[in-house]
Scaffold this motif. Structure first.
Motif, short mmCIF file in Angstrom:
data_model
loop_
_atom_site.label_atom_id
_atom_site.label_comp_id
_atom_site.label_asym_id
_atom_site.label_seq_id
_atom_site.Cartn_x
_atom_site.Cartn_y
_atom_site.Cartn_z
N ARG A 126 0.80 -1.21 0.00
CA ARG A 126 0.00 0.00 0.00
C ARG A 126 0.84 1.27 0.00
O ARG A 126 0.34 2.35 -0.32
CB ARG A 126 -0.94 -0.01 1.19
N SER A 180 0.93 -7.08 -2.28
CA SER A 180 0.19 -7.48 -1.09
C SER A 180 -1.30 -7.46 -1.44
O SER A 180 -1.71 -6.92 -2.46
CB SER A 180 0.46 -6.52 0.06
N ARG A 181 -2.08 -8.00 -0.56
CA ARG A 181 -3.51 -8.16 -0.84
C ARG A 181 -4.25 -6.84 -1.14
O ARG A 181 -5.03 -6.79 -2.10
CB ARG A 181 -4.17 -8.87 0.34
N ILE A 236 0.57 -12.14 -3.11
CA ILE A 236 1.40 -13.05 -2.30
C ILE A 236 0.81 -13.12 -0.90
O ILE A 236 0.42 -12.10 -0.33
CB ILE A 236 2.85 -12.52 -2.20
N SER A 250 -1.19 -15.63 2.46
CA SER A 250 -1.98 -16.80 2.85
C SER A 250 -3.18 -16.99 1.95
O SER A 250 -3.60 -18.11 1.70
CB SER A 250 -2.41 -16.71 4.31
N SER A 251 -3.73 -15.91 1.41
CA SER A 251 -4.84 -16.09 0.48
C SER A 251 -4.40 -15.84 -0.96
O SER A 251 -5.22 -15.69 -1.85
CB SER A 251 -6.01 -15.19 0.87
N GLY A 258 7.23 -0.84 0.29
CA GLY A 258 6.04 -0.29 0.95
C GLY A 258 5.06 -1.35 1.41
O GLY A 258 3.86 -1.19 1.27
N SER A 269 4.03 -3.66 4.81
CA SER A 269 4.27 -3.58 6.26
C SER A 269 4.79 -4.90 6.85
O SER A 269 5.53 -4.90 7.82
CB SER A 269 2.99 -3.18 6.98
N GLN A 278 -0.06 -12.49 7.35
CA GLN A 278 -0.71 -13.15 6.21
C GLN A 278 0.06 -12.90 4.92
O GLN A 278 -0.06 -13.66 3.97
CB GLN A 278 -2.15 -12.66 6.05
N HIS A 279 0.83 -11.84 4.87
CA HIS A 279 1.69 -11.61 3.71
C HIS A 279 2.99 -12.41 3.86
O HIS A 279 3.43 -13.10 2.94
CB HIS A 279 2.01 -10.13 3.54
N ASN A 310 11.00 0.56 3.38
CA ASN A 310 9.81 1.04 4.07
C ASN A 310 10.19 2.29 4.85
O ASN A 310 11.28 2.37 5.41
CB ASN A 310 9.30 -0.05 5.03
N ASP A 335 11.80 6.56 1.78
CA ASP A 335 10.62 6.77 0.94
C ASP A 335 10.82 6.03 -0.39
O ASP A 335 11.77 6.32 -1.11
CB ASP A 335 10.46 8.28 0.71
N ILE A 336 9.94 5.11 -0.70
CA ILE A 336 10.11 4.35 -1.94
C ILE A 336 10.12 5.25 -3.17
O ILE A 336 10.77 4.92 -4.15
CB ILE A 336 9.04 3.23 -2.12
#
Ligand SMILES: Cc1cc2nc3c(=O)[nH]c(=O)nc-3n(C[C@H](O)[C@H](O)[C@H](O)COP(=O)(O)OP(=O)(O)OC[C@H]3O[C@@H](n4cnc5c(N)ncnc54)[C@H](O)[C@@H]3O)c2cc1C
Ligand SMILES: Nc1ncnc2c1ncn2[C@@H]1O[C@H](COP(=O)(O)O)[C@@H](O)[C@H]1O
Lengths: 254, 327
Positions: free
Chosen positions: B216, B241-242, B256, B258-259, B272, B274, B278-279, B293, B311-312
């Motif tokens: 995010r 990420s989700r 990427i 768990s889901s 960026g 966290s 789950q990631h 990050n 900062d990315i």
């Protein structure tokens, strides 16, 4: 369709957390709507738009959570219920679930929606426990809801890319998966309209919930590192150059 | 301490997290001078029971019933409640799967008990068992202990224990005891229908040697080309990420975690992100992990080999340039 949406207020995503015993220091940080709950709220609003009815935002916590209820009202919820409890964080999942259930028992709603998980305590249990307490069928990690003929057809997310359709009678309790929809923003009109909407406050004690605590948080702390991280420093350009060198000659992965 | 592990399977296959939890149970039993039994529910589960019996367990409880052929929360709660009342374990352990999330809190509640869910570890301190679970999206962890009499219920996060550490049965085969349960079709209120997969994905990230993943922190879809430039300069696949996939900024097949997909590339560059558990379960097997990050306390740094606090948006262009130079 009468729908109750459980919305928790949690520390803002980028809030610096300072640990204080078995909770955090709340005084210096901002709070916001638990993000997974915004998807549940959106789903409730869409169901109401399609089938008619009422959306009630339910939140338990200190006075500050009223702000989050107001946000839900501004997005289109019809009224709010605030369970006032400054020490909500001392409740175990069972007591929290029972309290939320007790506050809405007499509403006899067709549907209770929760988010997938709270970003603070993250029990991942509250919706299922409310269903148990109210003796209603439930389903979790829902990616689509179709309501027809007093029944629900639900798309559940399973692991590893699998899904399953499940049929569920009403009334029911559902935990909504994040990403099920695109959440709306509150409009200025919505914000104005929210000012006239009602928020009923009840204290948690007045609900008369009896629940022996089943667990206790002994302490919370910052986790210890499992790997030794080498931090690169300098200007962005220097850090980028160092990183490329490390990846090329030390880790040998590029 | 008498421990019961409830193992999970679907469509004829184990959920491998069952064995991670079995390994955890064996370790807890070792630390507390206890014993481990395991239960499997379903219809036509002889081979599953046999496989469990090869492990170091006191017994395998096999619960066969027509109404358990497909998972339902009502069916599982009713059956397991009866099983637990007759087997009388002190501690019931589950892998923290989507299925367990769906029924275990209710099962515990139906016995008037509580559950400590999604644990990443445990400690045994002077005979007292403490479970460790994350809070605040992994920014903190909590030591949680049970209060009151058992049975206690807990679940372990996938990847928290190693399935290959499950001990085999010393003499080859533990006893398999079938446990009968009373279950009536009218008690099951939800009806499971077809299982399906969404359209097969075109990219197979599991085979990618290099992955650049965005979270995010990328803020807006307009910024994604900056990350894609980094990936291109490196010859890496892009992943996310989700929340990025939830927003539709990248297709689901690039998620990427768990889901999403589980990957183990040579290099995983997290931009960026966290580092929510789950990631992390989807990428912690990467050989080299780099995290960029702006928050020096982001949990992703706990597993990173190289870290850049910054900062990315300042680092992505510089990195692209340096990568091109290094070619
Ligand atoms: C049952 C379940 C299943 C889930 N499955 C998955 C899954 O498969 N995959 C997955 O990823 N998640 C999954 N999640 C969600 C997960 O819990 C997290 O919410 C998610 O991983 C967070 O994504 P993120 O790191 O991109 O966002 P955030 O947590 O919001 O993190 C953004 C990060 O970016 C940093 N940042 C912001 N701006 C900048 C900048 N300019 N420069 C540098 N850094 C910046 C911030 O410091 C922050 O650390 C699941 C959750 C549940 C409950
Ligand atoms: N204090 C609360 N007030 C309102 N809703 C809550 C509260 N706690 C939990 N919930 C709901 O239950 C869901 C799951 O929370 P949890 O079980 O803590 O992961 C959240 O996404 C909310 O919808």
């Amino acid at each position: 369709m009468k729908i109750i949406v459980c919305i928790k207020q949690v520390p803002a995503k980028d809030a610096p957390l300072a640990i204080a015993g078995s909770w955090i220091k709340e005084s210096d940080i901002g709070f916001e709507m638990n993000e997974p709950d915004s998807f549940a709220l959106e789903e409730a609003l869409r169901l109401k738009e399609k089938h008619g009815g009422e959306v009630i935002a339910l939140s338990m916590g200190p006075e500050r959570v009223k702000q989050t209820i107001k946000e839900a009202l501004a997005k289109g919820a019809d009224r709010g219920i605030h369970i006032a409890d400054d020490k909500f964080f001392e409740l175990d999942p069972l007591a929290a679930g029972k309290s939320l259930a007790a506050a809405v028992k007499n509403e006899n709603a067709d549907l209770i929606l929760t988010g997938l998980q709270s970003d603070d305590q993250g029990f991942g249990q509250t919706g299922v426990l409310m269903a148990a307490e109210l003796d209603r069928p439930h389903a979790t990690i829902i990616m689509a809801i179709e309501a027809t003929g007093g029944k629900l057809k639900l798309k559940r997310e399973l692991e590893a890319g699998w899904f399953q359709w499940v049929e569920c009678p009403l009334p029911a309790v559902l935990s909504i998966q994040s990403g099920i929809n695109k959440v709306r923003y509150a409009t200025l009109k919505g914000i104005m309209a929210a000012k006239k909407k009602e928020i009923a406050t009840v204290t948690r004690e007045s609900l008369g919930v009896i629940s022996e605590p089943t667990q206790r948080v002994e302490k919370i702390y910052v986790p210890s590192k499992t790997k030794k991280t080498e931090f690169l420093t300098g200007t962005p350009k220097e850090m980028a150059a160092k990183l490329v060198e490390k990846l090329k000659f030390e880790a040998r992965v590029i | 301490m008498k421990i019961l592990v409830v193992a999970e399977h679907r469509q004829g296959k184990w959920n491998n997290a069952s064995f991670e939890t079995l390994a955890a149970a064996q370790q807890i039993a070792g630390a507390t001078n206890g014993s481990v039994s395991t239960a499997v529910l379903g219809k036509g589960i002889v081979t599953f029971a046999d496989e469990l019996a090869a492990k170091a367990v006191a017994e395998v409880l096999s619960v066969e019933h027509d109404l358990l052929a497909d998972y339902t929360p009502d069916g599982y709660c009713i059956a397991l409640k009866q099983l637990i009342e007759s087997a009388k374990p002190d501690l019931v352990l589950f892998p923290h799967t989507y299925q367990v999330r769906d029924f275990a809190p209710k099962l515990a509640a139906s016995l008037g008990k509580g559950m400590i869910g999604d644990c990443v570890g445990y400690r045994s301190e002077n005979g007292k068992l403490v479970f460790v679970r994350q809070m605040f999206q992994g920014k903190t962890v909590a030591d949680v202990s049970f209060l009151g009499a058992g049975p206690w219920f807990a679940s372990f996060q996938a990847g928290a224990f190693r399935a290959d550490l499950v001990q085999a049965h010393a003499s080859g085969k533990a006893p398999i005891n079938s446990a009968s349960v009373q279950l009536d079709a009218a008690q099951i209120r939800t009806k499971p229908l077809e299982l399906f997969k969404e359209a097969k994905s075109a990219v197979d990230l599991t085979q990618a040697p290099l992955i650049v993943a965005i979270g995010r922190g990328i803020k807006a879809p307009e910024n994604i080309p900056q990350a894609e430039a980094v990936a291109k300069a490196m010859g890496a696949e892009i992943a996310a990420s989700r929340p990025i996939c939830d927003e539709g900024w990248l297709p689901m097949e690039r998620q990427i975690g768990s889901s999403g997909q589980t990957v183990a590339p040579k290099l995983y560059l997290a931009l960026g992100i966290s580092g929510a558990i789950q990631h992390v379960v989807g990428m912690k097997g990467a050989r080299t992990i780099v995290a960029i990050n702006k928050d020096q306390n982001a949990p992703i740094f706990e597993i990173a080999d190289y870290g850049v606090v910054g900062d990315i948006f300042e680092i992505m262009p510089a990195l692209t340039e340096e990568l091109q130079k290094a070619k």
